[in-house]
Design an enzyme around this catalytic site. Structure first.
Site, PDB file in Angstrom:
ATOM      1  N   CYS A   1       0.829  -1.210   0.000  1.00  0.00           N
ATOM      2  CA  CYS A   1       0.000   0.000   0.000  1.00  0.00           C
ATOM      3  C   CYS A   1       0.866   1.264   0.000  1.00  0.00           C
ATOM      4  CB  CYS A   1      -0.904  -0.067   1.238  1.00  0.00           C
ATOM      5  SG  CYS A   1      -1.558   1.487   1.799  1.00  0.00           S
TER       6      CYS A   1
ATOM      7  N   CYS B   1       0.174   3.796   2.848  1.00  0.00           N
ATOM      8  CA  CYS B   1       0.680   3.264   4.122  1.00  0.00           C
ATOM      9  C   CYS B   1       2.147   3.637   4.306  1.00  0.00           C
ATOM     10  CB  CYS B   1       0.543   1.740   4.164  1.00  0.00           C
ATOM     11  SG  CYS B   1      -1.162   1.159   4.045  1.00  0.00           S
TER      12      CYS B   1
END
Length: 99
Positions: free
Chosen positions: A24, A27
């Protein structure tokens, strides 16, 4: 994991849980922000990162549909939840409101 998780969130100190995934992009952007939050608040917060791919049952229990998803727990209760990246000052202010 869930027994240990329950021990972690059952804390008088606010606990920020970051549900994330290695693949991600946002993230990865959030990681240094969380580090700065920890540096600013020190003992005033616990920050726990949980990989949704390795902890699918926990992610399902809290209905984490997208990453990153952050939650603040205090005394075992979920006080706040938001998906996406927040800036350091927003997170610090949010955590302090539960201190």
């Amino acid at each position: 994991m869930s027994q240990k998780f329950n021990e972690i969130i059952n804390s008088e100190t606010p606990v920020l849980i970051d549900f994330f995934a290695d693949w991600c992009g946002p993230c990865k952007m959030l990681a240094p922000i969380l580090k700065e939050v920890k540096e600013e608040l020190g003992e005033g917060v616990k920050i726990i990162k949980i990989d949704v791919d390795k902890n699918q049952q926990l992610a399902a229990k809290y209905q984490v549909r997208g990453v990153p998803t952050m939650m603040i727990f205090k005394d075992g209760e979920q006080k706040w939840r938001q998906s996406g990246v927040l800036q350091k000052d927003d997170l610090v202010q949010r955590i302090r409101s539960y201190s």
